[in-house]
Scaffold this active site. Structure first.
Site, PDB file in Angstrom:
ATOM      1  N   GLU A 106       0.813  -1.225   0.000  1.00 24.33           N
ATOM      2  CA  GLU A 106       0.000   0.000   0.000  1.00 24.33           C
ATOM      3  C   GLU A 106       0.845   1.272   0.000  1.00 24.33           C
ATOM      4  O   GLU A 106       1.254   1.761   1.048  1.00 24.33           O
ATOM      5  CB  GLU A 106      -0.943   0.019   1.216  1.00 24.33           C
ATOM      6  CG  GLU A 106      -1.817   1.265   1.256  1.00 24.33           C
ATOM      7  CD  GLU A 106      -2.817   1.311   2.406  1.00 24.33           C
ATOM      8  OE1 GLU A 106      -2.806   0.409   3.262  1.00 24.33           O
ATOM      9  OE2 GLU A 106      -3.599   2.267   2.442  1.00 24.33           O
ATOM     10  N   LYS A 110      -2.358  -1.929  -3.344  1.00 24.25           N
ATOM     11  CA  LYS A 110      -3.420  -1.073  -2.790  1.00 24.25           C
ATOM     12  C   LYS A 110      -3.006   0.385  -2.933  1.00 24.25           C
ATOM     13  O   LYS A 110      -2.389   0.965  -2.031  1.00 24.25           O
ATOM     14  CB  LYS A 110      -3.661  -1.444  -1.322  1.00 24.25           C
ATOM     15  CG  LYS A 110      -4.661  -0.546  -0.604  1.00 24.25           C
ATOM     16  CD  LYS A 110      -5.096  -1.152   0.716  1.00 24.25           C
ATOM     17  CE  LYS A 110      -5.964  -0.185   1.496  1.00 24.25           C
ATOM     18  NZ  LYS A 110      -6.670  -0.822   2.612  1.00 24.25           N
TER      19      LYS A 110
HETATM   20  P1  13P Z   1      -9.221   4.273   3.717  1.00 27.38           P
HETATM   21  O1  13P Z   1     -10.081   3.557   2.697  1.00 27.38           O
HETATM   22  O2  13P Z   1     -10.013   4.925   4.800  1.00 27.38           O
HETATM   23  O3  13P Z   1      -8.229   5.188   3.042  1.00 27.38           O
HETATM   24  O4  13P Z   1      -8.371   3.194   4.469  1.00 27.38           O
HETATM   25  C1  13P Z   1      -7.719   2.235   3.738  1.00 27.38           C
HETATM   26  C2  13P Z   1      -6.603   1.718   4.534  1.00 27.38           C
HETATM   27  O5  13P Z   1      -6.537   0.576   4.850  1.00 27.38           O
HETATM   28  C3  13P Z   1      -5.536   2.676   4.924  1.00 27.38           C
HETATM   29  O6  13P Z   1      -4.395   1.979   5.311  1.00 27.38           O
END
Ligand code: 13P
Length: 341
Positions: free
Chosen positions: A178, A220
């Site tokens: 991510e 992500k």
């Molecule tokens: P959000 O969809 O609120 O951005 O959160 C996703 C997430 O897992 C952040 O690490």
């Protein structure tokens, strides 16, 4: 089962057209902030209660393949004494675990951040696996300013993501990688695209350098949008065009699935943008889905407000958001599917 087989099995479970992932892995400070906004105190019991309700929402497995959990949740049990990961896996939903330990300033890169948590990671993954987790998540953030992210910020964060992903795969755990380009600021859509392209390019260079098998990870990313303070909200079509251009330039076809974060977009914006991305995807090789936290849970939490009498209404609200986002992964969402204001 060897590591590759177990990675493949988890990918097969997580990557399914028409479904996505719920992020319910808020750290203690983050869940406390979200609870406070709806008048709920963040105690261990309230967190257990809230997440038990979320995970026992009817028909969840029609819309979700996985849920990312916070470490505490792995060890919690519902009112029938079933562990919360087990509540999910009994529905065919795969439990995952957030393993990063939060972030702090990156020295010599003013304004940039770096995430902690590589020390002891293999042991923590083994222990999470014993409690049912089959995949993991690690988040690096990239603020946009005139000077951020710096070249050092981009390369150091990519290195962290790649090292984390390599440790996960060596333990048979599928990594969610991510890199979040933050929505804060008044930057344009074009500036976000430029930063996102540099960030993702560097992340995939690092993954390759560390020998990470792209077939066994999920990306992500944030969607490409103007900054929240930019003044203009881009149409879903514009967001989709820019996001797909960046992804096509940087993400190899070997990656099976791209599950976006919502990053501060409103629930309806995030759903409409995901829908537009899927309508425009053409021959893009990946599944394009969601791994939202706020955009899935926000309305449910507001409905709940910690009131036992609101439990069922809260589950209905959550189920609807999951259903709308599942429709968006197929490009089948329409604005009139939203509840009346
Ligand atoms: P959000 O969809 O609120 O951005 O959160 C996703 C997430 O897992 C952040 O690490």
């Amino acid at each position: 089962m060897d590591m590759t087989q177990s990675l493949q099995q988890t990918i097969d479970q997580l990557v399914c057209p028409g479904k996505g992932i719920l992020a319910a892995d808020e750290s203690h400070p983050t869940i406390a902030k979200r609870f406070k906004a709806v008048g709920v105190e963040s105690t261990e019991e309230n967190r257990r209660l809230y997440r038990s309700l979320l995970f026992s929402t009817p028909e969840l497995s029609r819309y979700l393949t996985g849920v990312i959990l916070f470490e505490e949740t792995l060890g919690q049990r519902d009112d029938h004494d079933i562990s919360l990961p087990e509540v999910l896996s009994r529905q065919g939903i795969v439990p995952g675990i957030k393993v990063d330990k939060g972030k702090g300033p990156l020295p010599n890169a003013p304004g940039d951040m770096i995430t902690y948590g590589l020390d002891g990671l293999a042991e923590r993954l083994r222990s999470a696996r014993d409690q049912g987790a089959r995949f993991a998540k690690w988040r690096e953030v990239y603020p946009i300013t005139e000077t951020n992210p710096t070249p050092l910020g981009i390369s150091a964060n990519a290195e962290m993501l790649a090292r984390y992903a390599a440790v996960c795969q060596s333990e048979g755990i599928v990594p969610i990688v991510e890199p979040e380009v933050l929505i804060d600021g008044d930057h344009s859509l074009a500036r976000c695209a430029e930063v996102s392209e540099a960030v993702l390019g560097s992340v995939f260079d690092a993954l390759r350098r560390h020998g990470v098998a792209l077939e066994y990870l999920i990306l992500k990313p944030s969607m490409v949008t103007p900054g929240q303070a930019h003044g203009e909200v881009a149409t879903p079509h514009k967001v989709a065009e820019a996001t797909l251009q960046v992804l096509k330039r940087t993400v190899p076809a070997a990656v099976p699935s791209i599950n976006f974060l919502s990053g501060g977009q409103t629930p309806a914006e995030a759903t409409a943008n995901l829908d537009a991305i899927n309508r425009l995807k053409g021959n893009a090789p990946w599944l394009l889905s969601f791994s939202f936290s706020r955009a899935l849970q926000g309305p449910a939490m507001e409905t709940w407000r910690g009131l036992p009498a609101q439990a069922q209404a809260m589950q209905q609200t959550f189920q609807l958001r999951a259903k709308l986002n599942a429709a968006a992964t197929m490009g089948d969402y329409e604005e009139d599917m939203e509840p009346a204001a």
